[in-house]
Design a protein around this motif. Sequence first.
Motif, mmCIF file in Angstrom:
data_model
loop_
_atom_site.group_PDB
_atom_site.id
_atom_site.type_symbol
_atom_site.label_atom_id
_atom_site.label_comp_id
_atom_site.label_asym_id
_atom_site.label_seq_id
_atom_site.Cartn_x
_atom_site.Cartn_y
_atom_site.Cartn_z
ATOM 1 N N THR A 1 -3.595 -7.466 1.793
ATOM 2 C CA THR A 1 -3.239 -7.484 3.208
ATOM 3 C C THR A 1 -2.766 -6.102 3.636
ATOM 4 N N GLU A 2 -2.692 -5.919 4.926
ATOM 5 C CA GLU A 2 -2.223 -4.631 5.455
ATOM 6 C C GLU A 2 -0.777 -4.364 5.042
ATOM 7 N N ALA A 3 0.031 -5.418 4.942
ATOM 8 C CA ALA A 3 1.429 -5.258 4.521
ATOM 9 C C ALA A 3 1.507 -4.795 3.066
ATOM 10 N N GLN A 4 0.633 -5.309 2.207
ATOM 11 C CA GLN A 4 0.641 -4.892 0.809
ATOM 12 C C GLN A 4 0.214 -3.432 0.678
ATOM 13 N N SER B 1 4.261 3.158 0.849
ATOM 14 C CA SER B 1 5.674 3.533 0.960
ATOM 15 C C SER B 1 6.265 3.809 -0.428
ATOM 16 N N ARG C 1 0.575 -1.105 3.013
ATOM 17 C CA ARG C 1 1.690 -0.302 3.522
ATOM 18 C C ARG C 1 2.807 -0.195 2.495
ATOM 19 N N GLN C 2 3.089 -1.290 1.791
ATOM 20 C CA GLN C 2 4.143 -1.276 0.777
ATOM 21 C C GLN C 2 3.761 -0.343 -0.377
#
Length: 147
Positions: free
Chosen positions: A24-27, A33, A29-30
């Motif tokens: 996912t996009e959140a994964q 980061s 991004r994580q």
Amino acid sequence: MNNDGPPLNARPPFPPATRKPEPTEAQIRQARSFLWVFIALLAGMLISSELPLPWKLLPLALGLAALVVGIMALVKIIRCGMHRMLRVIVSMGLAATAFMTLGLTAMVALWPMTAKYETCMQSALTVQATEACVQDYMTFGGMIPEP
């Protein structure tokens, strides 16, 4: 009656091939980061590694934190299936971090010798004095014979 075992058509079929789900996009991004935090910790360790002795504990702590965060970033990068070159770069950064952290650990472990070397280098005004300080430090104060 023939006892050749169960009939061939009685076996369950192979399960359908499943693909790994797309991250996912959140994964992603994580993972990015974690990568940026690893780069920041590595840069902080590199910049602060030349500080005098009581402050040598700071780059040592930054190096240990960079090792942990770098391993976590590498795992997340692999799980997200990010570019292979990024994996190689992070692995090389982890190797450099481990090497520098090991060197800083040795300097802190040899605290009295390092303190003596640093005070000698601060008072050395000539090239000969600097070479004498380095020679004394490399031979552990004369405990190891010169080659």
